[in-house]
Design a protein around this motif. Structure first.
Motif, PDB file in Angstrom:
ATOM      1  N   ALA A   1      -5.117   1.446  -2.556  1.00 20.45           N
ATOM      2  CA  ALA A   1      -3.823   1.461  -3.248  1.00 20.45           C
ATOM      3  C   ALA A   1      -3.928   0.937  -4.678  1.00 20.45           C
ATOM      4  O   ALA A   1      -2.959   1.012  -5.424  1.00 20.45           O
TER       5      ALA A   1
ATOM      6  N   ASN B   1      -4.994  -2.332  -5.375  1.00 19.57           N
ATOM      7  CA  ASN B   1      -4.948  -3.797  -5.392  1.00 19.57           C
ATOM      8  C   ASN B   1      -6.335  -4.360  -5.676  1.00 19.57           C
ATOM      9  O   ASN B   1      -7.331  -3.873  -5.140  1.00 19.57           O
TER      10      ASN B   1
ATOM     11  N   ALA C   1      -5.345   2.175   3.717  1.00 28.26           N
ATOM     12  CA  ALA C   1      -5.479   0.715   3.667  1.00 28.26           C
ATOM     13  C   ALA C   1      -6.096   0.196   4.956  1.00 28.26           C
ATOM     14  O   ALA C   1      -6.964  -0.686   4.933  1.00 28.26           O
TER      15      ALA C   1
ATOM     16  N   LEU D   1       0.059  -5.425   5.822  1.00 29.13           N
ATOM     17  CA  LEU D   1       0.095  -4.234   4.977  1.00 29.13           C
ATOM     18  C   LEU D   1       1.468  -3.597   5.117  1.00 29.13           C
ATOM     19  O   LEU D   1       1.934  -3.362   6.237  1.00 29.13           O
TER      20      LEU D   1
ATOM     21  N   ASP E   1      -8.734  -1.761  -3.838  1.00 31.34           N
ATOM     22  CA  ASP E   1      -8.561  -1.127  -2.532  1.00 31.34           C
ATOM     23  C   ASP E   1      -7.967   0.261  -2.731  1.00 31.34           C
ATOM     24  O   ASP E   1      -7.674   0.655  -3.875  1.00 31.34           O
TER      25      ASP E   1
ATOM     26  N   GLU F   1       4.525  -0.872   2.930  1.00 32.31           N
ATOM     27  CA  GLU F   1       4.787   0.074   1.849  1.00 32.31           C
ATOM     28  C   GLU F   1       5.862  -0.478   0.909  1.00 32.31           C
ATOM     29  O   GLU F   1       6.718  -1.248   1.345  1.00 32.31           O
TER      30      GLU F   1
ATOM     31  N   THR G   1       0.845  -1.192   0.000  1.00 28.75           N
ATOM     32  CA  THR G   1       0.000   0.000   0.000  1.00 28.75           C
ATOM     33  C   THR G   1       0.880   1.241   0.000  1.00 28.75           C
ATOM     34  O   THR G   1       1.946   1.244   0.600  1.00 28.75           O
ATOM     35  N   ASP G   2       0.449   2.274  -0.668  1.00 27.69           N
ATOM     36  CA  ASP G   2       1.181   3.538  -0.655  1.00 27.69           C
ATOM     37  C   ASP G   2       0.648   4.468   0.432  1.00 27.69           C
ATOM     38  O   ASP G   2       1.209   5.532   0.673  1.00 27.69           O
TER      39      ASP G   2
END
Length: 134
Positions: free
Chosen positions: A125, A127, A18, A56, A123, A58, A12-13
């Motif tokens: 990010a 995904n 998230a 989760l 999601d 980054e 996730t960014d």
């Protein structure tokens, strides 16, 4: 000898976005949160399968800049493997996700030709997340 699934990593960014999706919208429970070197790893699981964790993290967490950049680029394009969930109430889960507004709806609930009824989202990010009827 027994081998079982323990954890799956999801990049996730934005860990907070998230977390809002996986915890607040889907109802997963936070099991652990670790910060290190400016990054966070957040571990979640479902009530019914606490032994299977979703971690989760980054793209640059614990990786070289080059590898982190490559993963971040793939994440931005939506090219990373997704997650498959199962629920006993697909329509209710779909409506909860749609109402939360923190995921992109890709497919409303539908009966698939391969025998499942499912829905699909991206999601926060990007995904892919598919949820099928149990």
């Amino acid at each position: 000898m027994t081998v079982s699934l323990s954890a799956v990593h999801v990049l996730t960014d934005d860990p907070d976005a998230a977390l809002a999706f996986y915890r607040d919208t889907l109802g997963l429970e936070v099991r652990n949160e670790v910060a290190n070197d400016g990054f966070r790893w957040i571990t979640l699981s479902t009530k019914d399968q606490p032994e299977i964790e979703i971690v989760l993290s980054e793209p640059h967490a614990g990786r070289s800049e080059e590898d982190g950049d490559a993963l971040a680029a793939m994440l931005a394009k939506g090219e990373l493997p997704g997650l498959l969930f199962r629920t006993d109430d697909l329509d209710g889960t779909f409506e909860r996700v749609r109402a939360a507004g923190n995921a992109e709806v890709l497919q409303e609930p539908v009966d698939q030709f391969w025998g499942v009824r499912d829905a699909a989202f991206r999601d926060p990010a990007g995904n892919m997340v598919r949820i099928s009827q149990a």
